[in-house]
Design an enzyme around this catalytic site. Structure first.
Site, PDB file in Angstrom:
ATOM      1  N   LYS A  22       0.925  -1.179  -0.024  1.00  0.00           N
ATOM      2  CA  LYS A  22      -0.080  -0.109   0.017  1.00  0.00           C
ATOM      3  C   LYS A  22       0.868   1.385  -0.051  1.00  0.00           C
ATOM      4  CE  LYS A  22      -1.927   1.716   3.948  1.00  0.00           C
ATOM      5  NZ  LYS A  22      -1.265   3.038   4.169  1.00  0.00           N
ATOM      6  N   ASN A  23       1.709   1.309   0.814  1.00  0.00           N
ATOM      7  CA  ASN A  23       2.727   2.459   1.147  1.00  0.00           C
ATOM      8  C   ASN A  23       3.816   2.734  -0.028  1.00  0.00           C
ATOM      9  OD1 ASN A  23       0.854   3.056   3.226  1.00  0.00           O
ATOM     10  ND2 ASN A  23       2.671   2.345   4.869  1.00  0.00           N
ATOM     11  N   ARG A  92      -5.822  11.018   3.972  1.00  0.00           N
ATOM     12  CA  ARG A  92      -4.860  12.401   4.144  1.00  0.00           C
ATOM     13  C   ARG A  92      -3.735  11.995   3.315  1.00  0.00           C
ATOM     14  NH1 ARG A  92      -0.786  12.417   6.601  1.00  0.00           N
ATOM     15  NH2 ARG A  92      -0.964  14.723   7.390  1.00  0.00           N
ATOM     16  N   CYS A 116      -5.410  12.461  11.724  1.00  0.00           N
ATOM     17  CA  CYS A 116      -6.061  11.058  11.844  1.00  0.00           C
ATOM     18  C   CYS A 116      -6.102  10.499  13.160  1.00  0.00           C
ATOM     19  CB  CYS A 116      -5.483  10.302  10.688  1.00  0.00           C
ATOM     20  SG  CYS A 116      -4.096   9.338  10.968  1.00  0.00           S
ATOM     21  N   ARG A 121      -0.288  14.501  12.643  1.00  0.00           N
ATOM     22  CA  ARG A 121       0.250  14.579  11.358  1.00  0.00           C
ATOM     23  C   ARG A 121       0.753  15.609  10.773  1.00  0.00           C
ATOM     24  NH1 ARG A 121      -1.755   8.718   9.234  1.00  0.00           N
ATOM     25  NH2 ARG A 121       0.451   9.138   8.161  1.00  0.00           N
ATOM     26  N   PRO A 122       1.365  16.877  11.140  1.00  0.00           N
ATOM     27  CA  PRO A 122       1.460  18.008  10.463  1.00  0.00           C
ATOM     28  C   PRO A 122       2.180  17.770   9.072  1.00  0.00           C
ATOM     29  CG  PRO A 122       3.121  17.852  12.256  1.00  0.00           C
ATOM     30  CD  PRO A 122       2.213  16.581  12.383  1.00  0.00           C
ATOM     31  N   ILE A 123       2.110  18.809   8.139  1.00  0.00           N
ATOM     32  CA  ILE A 123       2.943  18.725   6.961  1.00  0.00           C
ATOM     33  C   ILE A 123       4.010  19.843   6.860  1.00  0.00           C
ATOM     34  CG2 ILE A 123       1.055  17.299   5.833  1.00  0.00           C
ATOM     35  CD1 ILE A 123       0.377  19.982   4.375  1.00  0.00           C
ATOM     36  N   ASP A 124       4.303  20.310   7.854  1.00  0.00           N
ATOM     37  CA  ASP A 124       5.176  21.504   7.977  1.00  0.00           C
ATOM     38  C   ASP A 124       6.681  21.051   7.158  1.00  0.00           C
ATOM     39  OD1 ASP A 124       7.108  21.070  10.859  1.00  0.00           O
ATOM     40  OD2 ASP A 124       5.775  19.600  10.088  1.00  0.00           O
ATOM     41  N   LEU A 125       7.034  19.878   7.263  1.00  0.00           N
ATOM     42  CA  LEU A 125       8.218  19.600   6.418  1.00  0.00           C
ATOM     43  C   LEU A 125       8.077  19.675   4.882  1.00  0.00           C
ATOM     44  CD1 LEU A 125       9.555  16.675   8.769  1.00  0.00           C
ATOM     45  CD2 LEU A 125      10.358  18.997   8.814  1.00  0.00           C
ATOM     46  N   ASP A 305       4.323   0.925  11.996  1.00  0.00           N
ATOM     47  CA  ASP A 305       3.050   0.209  11.458  1.00  0.00           C
ATOM     48  C   ASP A 305       2.876  -1.121  11.764  1.00  0.00           C
ATOM     49  OD1 ASP A 305       3.431   1.835   8.136  1.00  0.00           O
ATOM     50  OD2 ASP A 305       2.593   2.197  10.124  1.00  0.00           O
ATOM     51  N   ILE A 327       6.985   7.374  17.037  1.00  0.00           N
ATOM     52  CA  ILE A 327       6.694   8.176  15.674  1.00  0.00           C
ATOM     53  C   ILE A 327       5.356   8.957  15.725  1.00  0.00           C
ATOM     54  CG2 ILE A 327       6.377   7.901  13.370  1.00  0.00           C
ATOM     55  CD1 ILE A 327       9.140   6.999  14.000  1.00  0.00           C
ATOM     56  N   ARG A 397      -8.582  -0.808   4.292  1.00  0.00           N
ATOM     57  CA  ARG A 397      -7.475   0.375   3.856  1.00  0.00           C
ATOM     58  C   ARG A 397      -6.373  -0.445   3.485  1.00  0.00           C
ATOM     59  NH1 ARG A 397      -8.262   5.947   6.306  1.00  0.00           N
ATOM     60  NH2 ARG A 397      -6.905   6.347   4.563  1.00  0.00           N
TER      61      ARG A 397
HETATM   62  C1  EPZ Z   1       3.968   7.059   6.140  1.00  0.00           C
HETATM   63  O1  EPZ Z   1       3.223   8.164   6.670  1.00  0.00           O
HETATM   64  C2  EPZ Z   1       3.202   5.842   6.093  1.00  0.00           C
HETATM   65  N1  EPZ Z   1       1.976   6.221   5.097  1.00  0.00           N
HETATM   66  C3  EPZ Z   1       2.686   5.461   7.391  1.00  0.00           C
HETATM   67  O2  EPZ Z   1       1.753   4.302   7.279  1.00  0.00           O
HETATM   68  C4  EPZ Z   1       3.658   5.092   8.424  1.00  0.00           C
HETATM   69  O3  EPZ Z   1       3.344   5.007   9.722  1.00  0.00           O
HETATM   70  C5  EPZ Z   1       4.602   6.332   8.241  1.00  0.00           C
HETATM   71  O4  EPZ Z   1       5.196   6.781   7.089  1.00  0.00           O
HETATM   72  C6  EPZ Z   1       5.822   6.253   9.230  1.00  0.00           C
HETATM   73  O5  EPZ Z   1       6.705   4.974   8.543  1.00  0.00           O
HETATM   74  C7  EPZ Z   1       2.097   6.067   3.790  1.00  0.00           C
HETATM   75  O6  EPZ Z   1       3.031   5.868   3.115  1.00  0.00           O
HETATM   76  C8  EPZ Z   1       1.043   6.399   3.082  1.00  0.00           C
HETATM   77  P1  EPZ Z   1       5.861  10.779   8.085  1.00  0.00           P
HETATM   78  P2  EPZ Z   1       3.725   9.564   6.453  1.00  0.00           P
HETATM   79  O7  EPZ Z   1       5.895  11.781   7.225  1.00  0.00           O
HETATM   80  O8  EPZ Z   1       4.372   9.961   5.387  1.00  0.00           O
HETATM   81  C9  EPZ Z   1       6.030  13.897  11.743  1.00  0.00           C
HETATM   82  C10 EPZ Z   1       0.189   2.827   7.524  1.00  0.00           C
HETATM   83  O9  EPZ Z   1      -0.477   2.301   8.553  1.00  0.00           O
HETATM   84  N2  EPZ Z   1       6.071  14.817  10.497  1.00  0.00           N
HETATM   85  O10 EPZ Z   1       7.353   9.607   8.132  1.00  0.00           O
HETATM   86  O11 EPZ Z   1       2.605  10.363   7.102  1.00  0.00           O
HETATM   87  C11 EPZ Z   1       4.637  13.206  11.819  1.00  0.00           C
HETATM   88  O12 EPZ Z   1       3.690  13.718  12.344  1.00  0.00           O
HETATM   89  C12 EPZ Z   1       0.480   4.302   7.514  1.00  0.00           C
HETATM   90  O13 EPZ Z   1       0.203   2.245   6.745  1.00  0.00           O
HETATM   91  C13 EPZ Z   1       5.940  16.266  10.867  1.00  0.00           C
HETATM   92  O14 EPZ Z   1       6.043  16.502  12.125  1.00  0.00           O
HETATM   93  O15 EPZ Z   1       4.648   9.531   7.798  1.00  0.00           O
HETATM   94  C14 EPZ Z   1       5.148  11.735  12.420  1.00  0.00           C
HETATM   95  O16 EPZ Z   1       5.063  11.893  13.676  1.00  0.00           O
HETATM   96  C15 EPZ Z   1       0.177   4.924   8.947  1.00  0.00           C
HETATM   97  N3  EPZ Z   1       5.898  17.009   9.892  1.00  0.00           N
HETATM   98  C16 EPZ Z   1       6.350  11.466  11.915  1.00  0.00           C
HETATM   99  O17 EPZ Z   1       6.887  12.965  11.458  1.00  0.00           O
HETATM  100  C17 EPZ Z   1       5.866  16.669   8.594  1.00  0.00           C
HETATM  101  O18 EPZ Z   1       5.781  17.320   7.786  1.00  0.00           O
HETATM  102  C18 EPZ Z   1       6.482  10.624  10.866  1.00  0.00           C
HETATM  103  O19 EPZ Z   1       5.628  10.781   9.499  1.00  0.00           O
HETATM  104  C19 EPZ Z   1       5.815  15.246   8.359  1.00  0.00           C
HETATM  105  C20 EPZ Z   1       5.877  14.489   9.135  1.00  0.00           C
END
Ligand code: EPZ
Length: 417
Positions: A22-23, A92, A116, A121-125, A305, A327, A397
């Protein structure tokens, strides 16, 4: 509302095929909009998240149709650069389209993705990196408006190796003149698969899978054919199911090289795991040993996960196990449901202590999120009697027809709508 009805106490015995990841497929489907022409995506899993991504693609004006296990996506007639609120709220991770839409149109408008079940899950980065690549970003009325007046390459350092931010930068930068680098990039196998697909489309990306990725911009990308990697989290979930039931399982097409941290935990529990002609085989021990402390980390560390399915398994270990969730801030919601089944789990913030071994009994429980739902299925196999799991749309999902996979290995499971 759909639910699973599972009779516990039966051993899982058999052979299954590894489903596509999926990912890995979600960002790859987003990447398809950057090319004219047809993209053939093989081993594409049939999941609710894939269905929702297809809705986003069609909403942008693409054609996307399944032909057996292959999803054909044609973005020649793509017309839109907006993702409406209702689609964004459903999933999202559509945020991944942002980099691809900007690369294709030089602009994008998407509804701000909320948090969620598992965290804010911010997107600031993501946004900070896109600004470095010359994108002007404004937010209003719950929407993010992006306009790229000039294409500039950049040296981007990520404060945290975010999977999503790394993917969005790869998508936004691969058609930007000049060389863009990402330092402290995410190293997940799904990042490697995205890099492989983009290079098949004609991009020039090096270092995917390491903490430094280099992207040399190209002017045009072309349709490509690609086979999605196996889903390491789904494979590990079914290995946990086999262990919880004291059974034996072979998974055809699994890639143990992507599953290192998870397989070592199962081995520490006492499992015998080996490869046999492209099959990953697990033999369960009579007794499960406790696993000490597990800390979720970015890849190649222990994946967040699989935390909940392995916690369900840890309830069957002799002795205590500790899980530290580094995480996501809200990823222990399954523990209440496991306690309802008779588990002994104490949580405090991001730490959970599992006191094993518990005699689980079947109960009516509800999936709190995708992986939490999978954890309840693992527990149901170890439980005495019948378990009913509500909200299994969460499970759909990320797991393709879980009831068919488990029943093909001798588990008594039904889906009730
Ligand atoms: C991906 O989510 C996966 N989703 C998630 O899988 C997985 O848990 C996660 O990576 C970590 O391995 C998909 O690939 C679709 P991150 P993503 O950006 O990209 C923080 C599942 O169960 N962060 O690596 O959203 C964030 O809040 C799902 O299949 C910021 O602070 O994960 C989190 O605490 C759930 N600012 C951490 O980083 C940002 O701009 C990791 O997030 C981005 C992230």
């Amino acid at each position: 509302m759909s639910r699973f009805i599972i009779e516990g106490g039966r051993k899982m015995e058999g052979e299954i095929n590894a489903q596509g990841s999926k990912n890995a497929v979600l960002p790859i489907l987003a990447a398809t909009i950057m090319s004219d022409g047809k993209n053939m995506i093989y081993n594409c899993p049939r999941l609710r998240d894939v269905d929702m991504t297809i809705e986003v693609l069609k909403n942008l004006g693409c054609r996307a149709d399944f032909d057996g296990g292959c999803l054909e996506v044609d973005a020649s007639d793509i017309s839109g650069y907006t993702i409406p609120d209702e689609l964004m709220r459903q999933m999202r991770s559509s945020i991944i389209f942002l980099g691809a839409i900007i690369a294709r149109f030089g602009r994008a408008e998407i509804s701000m993705p909320g948090g969620c079940e598992i965290g804010i899950r911010p997107i600031d980065l993501h946004l900070a990196a896109l600004e470095k690549l010359g994108v002007d970003i404004t937010e209003s009325h719950g929407f993010i408006h992006c306009v790229r007046k000039k294409q500039i390459p950049a040296d981007i350092h990520l404060d945290f190796p975010s999977v999503g931010a790394t993917e969005n930068i790869m998508l936004a930068a691969c058609m930007t003149d000049g060389i863009t680098t990402i330092d402290n990039a995410a190293r997940e196998p799904e990042i490697v698969d995205l890099g492989r697909f983009l290079n098949r489309m004609g991009a020039k990306i090096k270092g995917a899978g390491t903490d430094r990725i280099t992207i040399s911009g190209v002017h045009k990308l072309y349709g490509a054919a690609h086979t999605i990697i196996p889903d390491r989290i789904v494979c590990a979930t079914y290995l946990a199911c086999a262990m919880a039931s004291g059974g034996t399982l072979a998974i055809k097409g699994a890639n143990p090289k992507d599953m290192g941290a998870m397989l070592s935990v199962l081995r520490n529990m006492g499992a015998e795991i080996y490869e046999d002609r492209k099959k990953l085989v697990i033999l369960s021990p009579k007794k499960l040993k406790s696993i000490g402390t597990i800390k979720t980390m970015p890849y190649p560390g222990f994946p967040t996960d699989i935390q909940s399915p392995f916690m369900a398994l840890a309830t069957q270990c002799d002795g205590s196990s500790v899980f530290v969730e580094n995480i996501f801030e809200n990823r222990f919601r399954h523990t209440e449901e496991l306690v309802r089944m008779g588990a002994d789990i104490k949580t405090d913030g991001r730490v959970a202590v599992v006191i094993g071994k518990s005699a689980l009994t079947g109960a009516r429980v509800a999936a709190p999120d995708l992986r939490g739902g999978a954890a309840l299925a693992v527990a149901a196999l170890a439980a005495e009697g019948r378990t009913e799991i509500d909200n299994i749309t969460y499970v759909d999902r990320g797991y393709e027809a879980m009831e068919n996979v488990l029943s093909s290995c001798g588990i008594e499971i039904k889906r009730r709508e």
